[in-house]
Design an enzyme around this catalytic site. Structure first.
Site, mmCIF file in Angstrom:
data_model
loop_
_atom_site.group_PDB
_atom_site.id
_atom_site.type_symbol
_atom_site.label_atom_id
_atom_site.label_comp_id
_atom_site.label_asym_id
_atom_site.label_seq_id
_atom_site.Cartn_x
_atom_site.Cartn_y
_atom_site.Cartn_z
ATOM 1 N N ALA A 34 -58.932 -30.492 19.741
ATOM 2 C CA ALA A 34 -57.740 -31.071 19.117
ATOM 3 C C ALA A 34 -57.950 -32.568 18.960
ATOM 4 O O ALA A 34 -58.469 -33.223 19.856
ATOM 5 C CB ALA A 34 -56.500 -30.800 19.959
ATOM 6 N N VAL A 35 -57.542 -33.069 17.827
ATOM 7 C CA VAL A 35 -57.580 -34.505 17.572
ATOM 8 C C VAL A 35 -56.170 -34.916 17.171
ATOM 9 O O VAL A 35 -55.609 -34.393 16.207
ATOM 10 C CB VAL A 35 -58.584 -34.869 16.447
ATOM 11 C CG1 VAL A 35 -58.590 -36.367 16.210
ATOM 12 C CG2 VAL A 35 -59.976 -34.372 16.779
ATOM 13 N N THR A 72 -55.247 -45.880 14.115
ATOM 14 C CA THR A 72 -56.438 -46.422 13.461
ATOM 15 C C THR A 72 -57.087 -45.363 12.580
ATOM 16 O O THR A 72 -56.655 -44.217 12.533
ATOM 17 C CB THR A 72 -57.468 -46.896 14.507
ATOM 18 O OG1 THR A 72 -57.963 -45.750 15.206
ATOM 19 C CG2 THR A 72 -56.836 -47.868 15.490
ATOM 20 N N ARG A 81 -49.287 -25.214 18.364
ATOM 21 C CA ARG A 81 -50.358 -24.421 17.747
ATOM 22 C C ARG A 81 -51.270 -23.765 18.787
ATOM 23 O O ARG A 81 -52.166 -23.022 18.429
ATOM 24 C CB ARG A 81 -51.151 -25.305 16.800
ATOM 25 C CG ARG A 81 -50.320 -25.699 15.597
ATOM 26 C CD ARG A 81 -51.097 -26.580 14.636
ATOM 27 N NE ARG A 81 -50.270 -26.901 13.485
ATOM 28 C CZ ARG A 81 -49.742 -28.097 13.253
ATOM 29 N NH1 ARG A 81 -49.948 -29.077 14.096
ATOM 30 N NH2 ARG A 81 -49.011 -28.309 12.190
ATOM 31 N N PHE A 85 -64.529 -21.474 15.126
ATOM 32 C CA PHE A 85 -64.253 -22.905 15.152
ATOM 33 C C PHE A 85 -62.765 -23.141 14.924
ATOM 34 O O PHE A 85 -62.223 -22.758 13.890
ATOM 35 C CB PHE A 85 -65.082 -23.602 14.075
ATOM 36 C CG PHE A 85 -64.842 -25.075 13.928
ATOM 37 C CD1 PHE A 85 -64.832 -25.908 15.030
ATOM 38 C CD2 PHE A 85 -64.654 -25.628 12.682
ATOM 39 C CE1 PHE A 85 -64.623 -27.274 14.898
ATOM 40 C CE2 PHE A 85 -64.452 -26.991 12.527
ATOM 41 C CZ PHE A 85 -64.443 -27.810 13.649
ATOM 42 N N HIS A 134 -59.907 -44.053 13.113
ATOM 43 C CA HIS A 134 -60.821 -43.224 13.893
ATOM 44 C C HIS A 134 -60.566 -41.732 13.693
ATOM 45 O O HIS A 134 -61.475 -40.925 13.724
ATOM 46 C CB HIS A 134 -60.718 -43.559 15.388
ATOM 47 C CG HIS A 134 -61.301 -44.884 15.716
ATOM 48 N ND1 HIS A 134 -60.528 -46.018 15.767
ATOM 49 C CD2 HIS A 134 -62.561 -45.254 16.004
ATOM 50 C CE1 HIS A 134 -61.306 -47.049 16.071
ATOM 51 N NE2 HIS A 134 -62.537 -46.609 16.216
#
Length: 93
Positions: free
Chosen positions: A18-19, A24, A65, A51, A26
């Site tokens: 998870a991101v 920013t 999620r 994935f 990034h």
């Protein structure tokens, strides 16, 4: 042990993450790098890969999620991996 050697020992690999978007740029770079890395692993090893990468704005979205219901994205990725493994076995790969 290199991943290509591991691919011969395992039926597949499940990659989950998870991101959470911050303030920013990034977020975009990290997501692109992760996806490119998974694609490279798949191309180099031929391994079956499930994935699931959550790309969300908040931790609450990630938790929603990843909950114990039919919307769990990790479970979907695992199910896709098992389908790939079943096909590979059926086709003798």
């Amino acid at each position: 042990m290199a991943l290509s050697q591991s691919a011969e020992r395992y039926d597949g690999f499940l990659l989950l993450g998870a991101v959470v978007k911050g303030e920013t740029d990034h977020y975009t770079f990290i997501c692109d790098a992760i996806c490119n890395g998974v694609m490279q692993i798949s191309a180099e090893t031929g391994a079956a890969i499930g994935f699931g990468l959550l790309t969300v704005d908040t931790l609450q979205q990630a938790l929603a999620r990843a909950g114990d219901d039919r919307h769990n994205k990790g479970a979907e990725a695992a199910h896709a991996l098992l389908g790939q493994v079943a096909l590979r076995r059926r086709w003798g790969l």
